[in-house]
Scaffold this motif. Structure first.
Motif, short mmCIF file in Angstrom:
data_model
loop_
_atom_site.label_atom_id
_atom_site.label_comp_id
_atom_site.label_asym_id
_atom_site.label_seq_id
_atom_site.Cartn_x
_atom_site.Cartn_y
_atom_site.Cartn_z
N TYR A 169 0.85 -1.20 0.00
CA TYR A 169 0.00 0.00 0.00
C TYR A 169 0.88 1.25 0.00
O TYR A 169 1.01 1.93 1.02
CB TYR A 169 -0.90 0.02 1.24
N PRO A 170 1.52 1.56 -1.13
CA PRO A 170 2.42 2.73 -1.15
C PRO A 170 1.72 4.04 -0.83
O PRO A 170 2.35 4.99 -0.37
CB PRO A 170 2.99 2.72 -2.58
N HIS A 174 -6.36 1.19 1.47
CA HIS A 174 -7.64 1.67 0.94
C HIS A 174 -8.53 0.48 0.61
O HIS A 174 -8.07 -0.51 0.04
CB HIS A 174 -7.45 2.52 -0.32
N PRO A 175 -9.83 0.56 0.89
CA PRO A 175 -10.76 -0.51 0.53
C PRO A 175 -10.87 -0.66 -0.99
O PRO A 175 -10.77 0.31 -1.73
CB PRO A 175 -12.09 -0.05 1.13
N VAL A 176 -11.07 -1.90 -1.43
CA VAL A 176 -11.12 -2.19 -2.86
C VAL A 176 -12.50 -2.72 -3.25
O VAL A 176 -13.30 -3.12 -2.41
CB VAL A 176 -10.04 -3.22 -3.26
N PRO A 308 -8.75 -4.35 3.01
CA PRO A 308 -10.16 -3.99 3.25
C PRO A 308 -10.99 -4.01 1.98
O PRO A 308 -10.50 -3.67 0.90
CB PRO A 308 -10.07 -2.58 3.85
N ILE A 309 -12.23 -4.42 2.11
CA ILE A 309 -13.17 -4.46 0.99
C ILE A 309 -14.17 -3.32 1.15
O ILE A 309 -14.82 -3.20 2.19
CB ILE A 309 -13.90 -5.81 0.96
N ARG A 324 -17.30 2.70 2.05
CA ARG A 324 -16.01 2.53 1.36
C ARG A 324 -14.83 3.02 2.19
O ARG A 324 -13.80 3.42 1.65
CB ARG A 324 -16.02 3.25 -0.01
N GLU A 325 -14.98 2.98 3.50
CA GLU A 325 -13.90 3.36 4.41
C GLU A 325 -13.40 2.12 5.15
O GLU A 325 -14.16 1.18 5.38
CB GLU A 325 -14.39 4.40 5.43
N THR A 326 -12.12 2.13 5.54
CA THR A 326 -11.56 1.03 6.31
C THR A 326 -12.15 1.04 7.71
O THR A 326 -12.09 2.05 8.41
CB THR A 326 -10.02 1.14 6.38
#
Length: 355
Positions: A169-170, A174-176, A308-309, A324-326
């Motif tokens: 995660y450079p 983030h959720p995908v 995270p999804i 859409r947040e972790t």
């Protein structure tokens, strides 16, 4: 007792790559480990030698019948410069479970770990120390007997190669977006889904390509018989937090027994967070979302640790997870596991092994 290994050092060492531009599995260290097997001798001649192409017969059975297994783990350096591994004994246990399923002779797990230790001592300068980086380790075994007979081989070769890798995660975690796959099958009970073998992964390329074309990062796999029960996400195990309880599909013949999965369950139990392994239908996930009870979802695996999804698409319906947040649990798991893995946090479970 230290395992005896023949060591041939490279005459010329390669320049170390820029840790800011590392790609996964594209750069390899100066040396590798190999060991041979024959039905007459068993496993013999463990050797550390310069990393180089391997000469192999075109009739080697691995090319024709895919008799191969592999593992994946990482080495890190802690703040004192010590080389550390995360639960490596679990990886070699799983290697032997895969060996059994693919009719490959088992390796001595303690010796294999010591061979890895000696390779790491030689290559420790290859372990990057920038935030989020590590040295990815790939043990694997292939059938090398030249034969077209449809039967287990009598000759094998065991390798360990290593590759410095950058942060998964450079730009931060983030959720995908995930597409639920209801046509292609990753694995079925009685097959090789519980083994870490190459065919399981290449069989998923079609579905992954379809998901990518539709703007999704990964595929959520359902069971191969009824297309009803949730199994894995991409090449990771999957978890859902529903109404305060974390649930994950129970292990069977078609779900990989992930080391990170096991660690997540043990960590949640340590935190007294309700966690259950059981069969989960996609309809249950859909209903939980509709009722406002689907709080978080994430995948777990060696490469990403925790992914995270943020949304799931199934039968034309898109389910947004936690805006859409972790989620808090997902973030806590990621931070705790990565800090334990890198020696930045106390390890009450004795998961970390110093080399």
């Amino acid at each position: 007792m230290e395992a005896t290994v023949a060591i041939t050092k490279a005459e010329t060492l390669k320049p170390k790559p820029d840790p800011e531009t590392l790609q996964f599995g594209k750069t390899f260290t100066d040396h590798m480990f190999t060991m041979q097997y024959s039905s007459e001798k068993g496993w013999f001649y463990p050797e550390i030698k310069p990393y180089a192409p391997v000469e192999i017969d075109p009739a080697a059975m691995v090319f024709h019948y895919s008799q191969s297994v592999f593992e994946g783990l990482k080495a890190y350096k802690n703040e004192d410069g010590e080389v550390i591994l995360f639960r490596p004994e679990e990886n070699f246990k799983r290697l032997n479970r895969s060996n059994k399923r693919l009719s490959i002779p088992p390796v001595n797990e303690e010796l294999a770990l010591d061979y890895l230790r000696q390779l790491l001592e030689l290559e420790k300068d290859w372990i990057p120390t920038a935030e989020g980086t590590s040295l990815y380790i790939r043990p694997f075994i292939i059938a090398t007997e030249p034969s077209l007979q449809v039967a287990p081989a009598h000759r094998y070769q065991f390798f360990i190669i290593m590759s410095p890798v950058g942060s998964y995660y450079p730009e931060g975690i983030h959720p995908v977006s995930i597409m639920v796959e209801d046509h292609f099958t990753r694995a079925a009970r009685g097959g090789t889904g519980t083994a870490k073998t190459g065919g399981n992964y290449s069989a998923g390329y079609n579905a992954q390509a379809k998901a990518s074309q539709e703007g999704h990062a990964q595929v959520l796999w359902l069971d191969g018989v009824e297309k009803k029960y949730v199994e894995e996400v991409g090449s990771m195990n999957v978890f859902f937090k529903i109404d305060g309880e974390v649930v994950t599909p129970q292990l069977n013949d078609s779900i990989l027994q992930g080391v990170t999965r096991k660690s997540v369950i043990e960590l949640l139990e340590h935190w007294s967070v309700p966690v259950t392994e059981r069969k989960i239908t996609m309809q249950e996930i859909f209903d939980a979302h509709r009722e406002g009870k689907l709080e978080e979802a994430f995948g777990s695996g060696t490469a990403a640790v925790i992914s995270p999804i943020g949304e799931l698409t199934w039968k034309g319906e898109t389910m947004i997870v936690n805006g859409r947040e972790t989620g808090d649990t997902t973030r806590d798991l990621y931070q705790t596991l990565t800090r334990i893995q890198t020696g930045k946090q106390d390890d009450p479970f004795n998961w970390v092994m110093k080399i």
